[in-house]
Design a protein around this motif. Structure first.
Motif, PDB file in Angstrom:
ATOM      1  N   UNK A  21       0.816  -1.207   0.000  1.00 48.67           N
ATOM      2  CA  UNK A  21       0.000   0.000   0.000  1.00 48.67           C
ATOM      3  C   UNK A  21       0.853   1.262   0.000  1.00 48.67           C
ATOM      4  N   UNK A  22       2.008   1.198   0.637  1.00 48.77           N
ATOM      5  CA  UNK A  22       2.916   2.350   0.603  1.00 48.77           C
ATOM      6  C   UNK A  22       3.441   2.558  -0.816  1.00 48.77           C
ATOM      7  N   UNK A  23       3.699   1.475  -1.531  1.00 47.93           N
ATOM      8  CA  UNK A  23       4.078   1.596  -2.941  1.00 47.93           C
ATOM      9  C   UNK A  23       2.922   2.203  -3.729  1.00 47.93           C
ATOM     10  N   UNK A  45      -9.247   6.065  -3.538  1.00 46.26           N
ATOM     11  CA  UNK A  45      -9.518   5.282  -2.334  1.00 46.26           C
ATOM     12  C   UNK A  45      -8.268   4.521  -1.905  1.00 46.26           C
ATOM     13  N   UNK A  46      -7.621   3.847  -2.868  1.00 44.39           N
ATOM     14  CA  UNK A  46      -6.405   3.083  -2.544  1.00 44.39           C
ATOM     15  C   UNK A  46      -5.270   4.030  -2.167  1.00 44.39           C
ATOM     16  N   UNK A  47      -5.123   5.085  -2.926  1.00 49.02           N
ATOM     17  CA  UNK A  47      -4.002   6.008  -2.757  1.00 49.02           C
ATOM     18  C   UNK A  47      -4.114   6.838  -1.482  1.00 49.02           C
ATOM     19  N   UNK A  48      -5.237   7.438  -1.236  1.00 47.50           N
ATOM     20  CA  UNK A  48      -5.346   8.402  -0.143  1.00 47.50           C
ATOM     21  C   UNK A  48      -6.021   7.884   1.114  1.00 47.50           C
ATOM     22  N   UNK A  49      -6.714   6.766   1.063  1.00 46.94           N
ATOM     23  CA  UNK A  49      -7.354   6.256   2.278  1.00 46.94           C
ATOM     24  C   UNK A  49      -6.617   5.020   2.782  1.00 46.94           C
ATOM     25  N   UNK A  50      -6.592   3.956   1.996  1.00 43.66           N
ATOM     26  CA  UNK A  50      -5.897   2.750   2.432  1.00 43.66           C
ATOM     27  C   UNK A  50      -4.384   2.971   2.529  1.00 43.66           C
ATOM     28  N   UNK A  51      -3.824   3.598   1.517  1.00 40.45           N
ATOM     29  CA  UNK A  51      -2.375   3.795   1.492  1.00 40.45           C
ATOM     30  C   UNK A  51      -1.875   4.666   2.621  1.00 40.45           C
TER      31      UNK A  51
END
Length: 117
Positions: A21-23, A45-51
């Motif tokens: 997720x950091x990647x 969503x993946x970039x700014x919430x989960x990541x």
């Protein structure tokens, strides 16, 4: 702190997911198109919430696994820090110096490569 094998594997999987997720934080292929498309919303969503949540989770897991062991004293800490220096710090510094050297002296490297024939 002694943890059992199942918990250790769970922590390692959690750490791996956090790394992925950091990647994903650093990968964002579509700028804002002016309208909210499905692709853009999924990436957001993946970039700014989960990541973004993965950064503290990864730090927590890394710290927990770093201090894992039957005993922890100053000699164990020094040993682990030496290991991190040899496996993380020195290779990172080496690559950084190579990139810096190439950036500072690009013509010198080309001359060295072609005059060695």
């Amino acid at each position: 702190m002694k943890i059992w094998t199942e918990l250790s594997e769970t922590l390692r999987i959690t750490s791996l997911l956090a790394i992925l997720l950091i990647v994903a934080i650093h990968y964002h292929s579509q700028p804002f198109p002016g309208t909210y498309t499905g692709n853009y919303l999924v990436q957001e969503f993946i970039h700014n919430i989960l990541g973004r949540a993965a950064v503290p989770v990864f730090s927590l897991m890394s710290g927990l696994l770093f201090f894992q062991g039957p005993t922890f004293n100053l000699s164990v800490l020094v040993s682990k820090l030496k290991n991190r220096i040899n496996t993380i710090l020195l290779p990172t510094l080496f690559i950084t110096l190579l990139i810096w050297f190439y950036d500072q002296f690009p013509n010198l490297i080309v001359c060295l490569l072609y005059t060695s024939d």
